[in-house]
Structures are given as structure tokens and as C-alpha cells.
Design a protein around this motif. Structure first.
Motif, PDB file in Angstrom:
ATOM      1  N   GLY A 138       3.476   0.852   2.778  1.00 11.09           N
ATOM      2  CA  GLY A 138       3.251  -0.264   3.673  1.00 11.09           C
ATOM      3  C   GLY A 138       3.011   0.173   5.100  1.00 11.09           C
ATOM      4  O   GLY A 138       3.351  -0.549   6.048  1.00 11.09           O
ATOM      5  N   ARG A 187       5.870  -4.035  -4.167  1.00  7.29           N
ATOM      6  CA  ARG A 187       4.556  -4.041  -3.512  1.00  7.29           C
ATOM      7  C   ARG A 187       3.683  -2.924  -4.078  1.00  7.29           C
ATOM      8  O   ARG A 187       2.450  -3.009  -4.036  1.00  7.29           O
ATOM      9  CB  ARG A 187       4.699  -3.842  -2.004  1.00  7.29           C
ATOM     10  N   ALA A 188       4.331  -1.867  -4.561  1.00  7.34           N
ATOM     11  CA  ALA A 188       3.617  -0.726  -5.130  1.00  7.34           C
ATOM     12  C   ALA A 188       4.315  -0.302  -6.413  1.00  7.34           C
ATOM     13  O   ALA A 188       5.540  -0.326  -6.499  1.00  7.34           O
ATOM     14  CB  ALA A 188       3.567   0.433  -4.136  1.00  7.34           C
ATOM     15  N   ALA A 192      -3.288  -2.655  -1.678  1.00  5.55           N
ATOM     16  CA  ALA A 192      -2.767  -3.832  -2.369  1.00  5.55           C
ATOM     17  C   ALA A 192      -3.836  -4.402  -3.299  1.00  5.55           C
ATOM     18  O   ALA A 192      -5.002  -4.540  -2.908  1.00  5.55           O
ATOM     19  CB  ALA A 192      -2.336  -4.887  -1.351  1.00  5.55           C
ATOM     20  N   GLY A 193      -3.460  -4.711  -4.528  1.00  5.67           N
ATOM     21  CA  GLY A 193      -4.407  -5.256  -5.487  1.00  5.67           C
ATOM     22  C   GLY A 193      -5.410  -4.251  -6.005  1.00  5.67           C
ATOM     23  O   GLY A 193      -6.448  -4.618  -6.545  1.00  5.67           O
ATOM     24  N   GLY A 240      -1.784  -8.499  -6.822  1.00  8.25           N
ATOM     25  CA  GLY A 240      -1.718  -7.962  -5.470  1.00  8.25           C
ATOM     26  C   GLY A 240      -0.890  -6.708  -5.311  1.00  8.25           C
ATOM     27  O   GLY A 240      -0.737  -6.195  -4.199  1.00  8.25           O
ATOM     28  N   VAL A 241      -0.353  -6.181  -6.414  1.00 10.68           N
ATOM     29  CA  VAL A 241       0.454  -4.967  -6.363  1.00 10.68           C
ATOM     30  C   VAL A 241      -0.466  -3.745  -6.314  1.00 10.68           C
ATOM     31  O   VAL A 241      -1.498  -3.705  -6.987  1.00 10.68           O
ATOM     32  CB  VAL A 241       1.391  -4.878  -7.587  1.00 10.68           C
ATOM     33  N   ALA A 242      -0.099  -2.753  -5.507  1.00 10.99           N
ATOM     34  CA  ALA A 242      -0.815  -1.476  -5.489  1.00 10.99           C
ATOM     35  C   ALA A 242      -0.302  -0.642  -6.660  1.00 10.99           C
ATOM     36  O   ALA A 242       0.888  -0.356  -6.736  1.00 10.99           O
ATOM     37  CB  ALA A 242      -0.573  -0.752  -4.176  1.00 10.99           C
ATOM     38  N   ARG A 274      -1.832  -5.606 -11.305  1.00 13.36           N
ATOM     39  CA  ARG A 274      -2.774  -5.236 -10.252  1.00 13.36           C
ATOM     40  C   ARG A 274      -3.407  -6.475  -9.626  1.00 13.36           C
ATOM     41  O   ARG A 274      -3.494  -6.599  -8.396  1.00 13.36           O
ATOM     42  CB  ARG A 274      -3.834  -4.308 -10.844  1.00 13.36           C
ATOM     43  N   MET A 324       0.847  -1.192   0.000  1.00 15.66           N
ATOM     44  CA  MET A 324       0.000   0.000   0.000  1.00 15.66           C
ATOM     45  C   MET A 324       0.883   1.243   0.000  1.00 15.66           C
ATOM     46  O   MET A 324       1.901   1.286   0.680  1.00 15.66           O
ATOM     47  CB  MET A 324      -0.902   0.004   1.229  1.00 15.66           C
TER      48      MET A 324
END
Length: 244
Positions: free
Chosen positions: A61, A162-163, A26-27, A192-194, A189, A1
Motif C-alpha cells: 500500500g 488488500r493483497a 489492486a485488482g 479489487g485484491v492485488a 482479483r 498494492m
């Protein structure tokens, strides 16, 4: 996030961003739109660490990274693309990705470290993920513009972020390449990636985004589902009455 909390950025006496608060989970894919000069790329630069906010804070995060460098944020799981291509034109697609993998490893990339030490399987997997499995041996300069943008995305994914921040990924991409690149971004996306994406192609934004954020004169004008935002009279006025 990744998120911005009451972020402002001022250059001299000019306020480029003012009190911008936006979180991408996330996602989730959030499309960032707005007229030219609205502050979209400036927001991406603040989120990525290229520039530091004058006020407010940036979180990744849940941790405050407002004063962290772009390199530090990358190590913490943030990746981005730029409006203009950043490829080594004299290298192949596979070699470009190999360098990205090498630079995202636990040890910083070094010109004295053999590129061959990077697992070929990782490079192949990244190219396959973005639909370029057959282009590993093609020189970057010989790729179409859409192929170049897709290669840049593969390189951004090398760090397993993660992003992900995308600054106009469709800029200059031909119509026949748009659908393929759109599908790749959607897959990222869905993994699970922001994803926060600045984009002028409205059909891409409206087709991909879970939410749309509209910037106008450096401030958030509206945030919501695509259908909510396109029906907002303030948004329509900001675009001078153009249909969205």
C-alpha cells in the motif's frame, strides 16, 4: 498494492534473489513462473515477511514493510497461502474458517476466547464465497485435495486482505477441481485484491494472469502480458524449449 523494489536475498554466499522489482496493483493478478529453483517461493517468502530481504525493500500500500514481521504485514492487509496444507484436520471446514476469522479480528486470537463468539454469518459468507457453502460441517481431513486448497483460500480471505500471495494453489489438485478453484481466484482479483500467484499449471496462469513475471536463477527474466511472455525466446529457452 504490493511490490518488491530491487530485492535481493542471499544465504551465505549463495544469491537466491537478485535485483527483483515487481509491483502488483489492486485488482491485478500477476502470475509468477519459472523453472524449479528459480526463486519463486523465495520471493513469496520475502514479500510475506517469512524472510527479510538482504537488499532492496518491500512495499504494501505504498508503505515500506521490509522490516515488518509477517504478523504485522497481515494486520496491514496481506494474506498468503502455502505450498503445503495448513489445516486443522480434526475440525470441520466451518471451524477452520471460524478460527481464521477469530485470528484476524481486532484482538489477537486467544485459546480462552470462545470460538462461538465469532459471528456465524461471517463464516458462512466466506464459505459461500469460495463455493463451499454446503461443506461447513465436513471434517477437513475428509475434503478432497481441491477442497482443502479452496478452504485454505477461504481462511486467507478471512482478514479481508488488500493483497494476496498464493504459492502453487493448484499443487495436487485434481483436474475436475481446477476450474472451480481458478474461478474463485479470479473472483478475488476482480473484487479489487492485488494477487500474486506462483503456479506451475501454465493454462491456469495464462488464463488468469493480467501479467506474467518469469524468474530465472533468482532474477526477473521477463514481465509482461501472457502473450508477450510466451513469445519471448529467452523465456522459451529458460524452459528448455517446452511449449508454454
Amino acid at each position: 498494492m504490493i511490490g518488491a523494489e530491487a530485492v535481493g536475498w542471499q544465504v551465505g554466499g549463495a544469491r537466491i534473489l537478485e535485483d527483483v522489482s515487481l509491483t502488483v496493483g489492486a485488482g491485478e493478478l500477476v502470475g509468477i513462473i519459472g523453472p524449479n529453483g528459480a526463486g519463486k517461493s523465495s520471493l513469496v517468502n520475502v514479500l510475506s515477511g517469512v524472510t527479510r530481504p538482504s537488499t532492496g525493500r518491500v512495499t504494501l500500500g505504498g508503505a515500506d514493510v521490509s522490516r515488518a514481521s509477517a504478523t504485522r504485514r497481515s494486520r496491514l492487509g496481506l494474506a498468503r497461502s502455502f505450498q503445503t496444507s495448513a489445516l486443522f484436520d480434526g475440525l470441520t471446514a466451518g471451524e477452520n474458517v471460524r478460527l481464521a476469522v477469530q485470528g484476524s479480528g481486532p484482538s489477537p486470537a486467544s485459546p480462552f476466547r470462545r470460538a462461538a463468539s465469532v459471528a456465524a454469518g461471517r463464516v458462512e459468507a466466506l464459505l459461500e464465497r469460495v463455493g463451499m457453502g454446503g461443506a461447513a460441517g465436513t471434517l477437513a481431513r475428509d475434503l478432497s485435495h481441491g477442497g482443502r486448497r479452496t478452504l485454505e483460500l477461504a481462511m486467507a480471505l478471512a482478514s479481508e486482505p488488500r493483497a494476496l500471495l498464493l504459492d502453487e494453489p493448484m499443487a495436487g489438485v485434481s483436474a475436475e477441481d481446477v476450474d472451480g478453484l481458478t474461478a474463485v481466484i479470479g473472483e478475488v482479483r476482480d473484487s479489487g485484491v492485488a494477487v500474486a500467484m506462483v503456479e506451475h499449471h501454465m493454462h491456469v496462469v495464462l488464463g488468469l494472469a493480467d501479467r506474467v513475471a518469469v524468474l530465472h536463477h533468482g532474477s526477473l527474466l521477463a514481465v509482461g502480458r501472457p502473450d508477450e511472455v510466451t513469445a519471448d525466446e529467452r523465456v522459451q529457452q529458460a524452459y528448455l524449449g517446452e511449449a508454454l
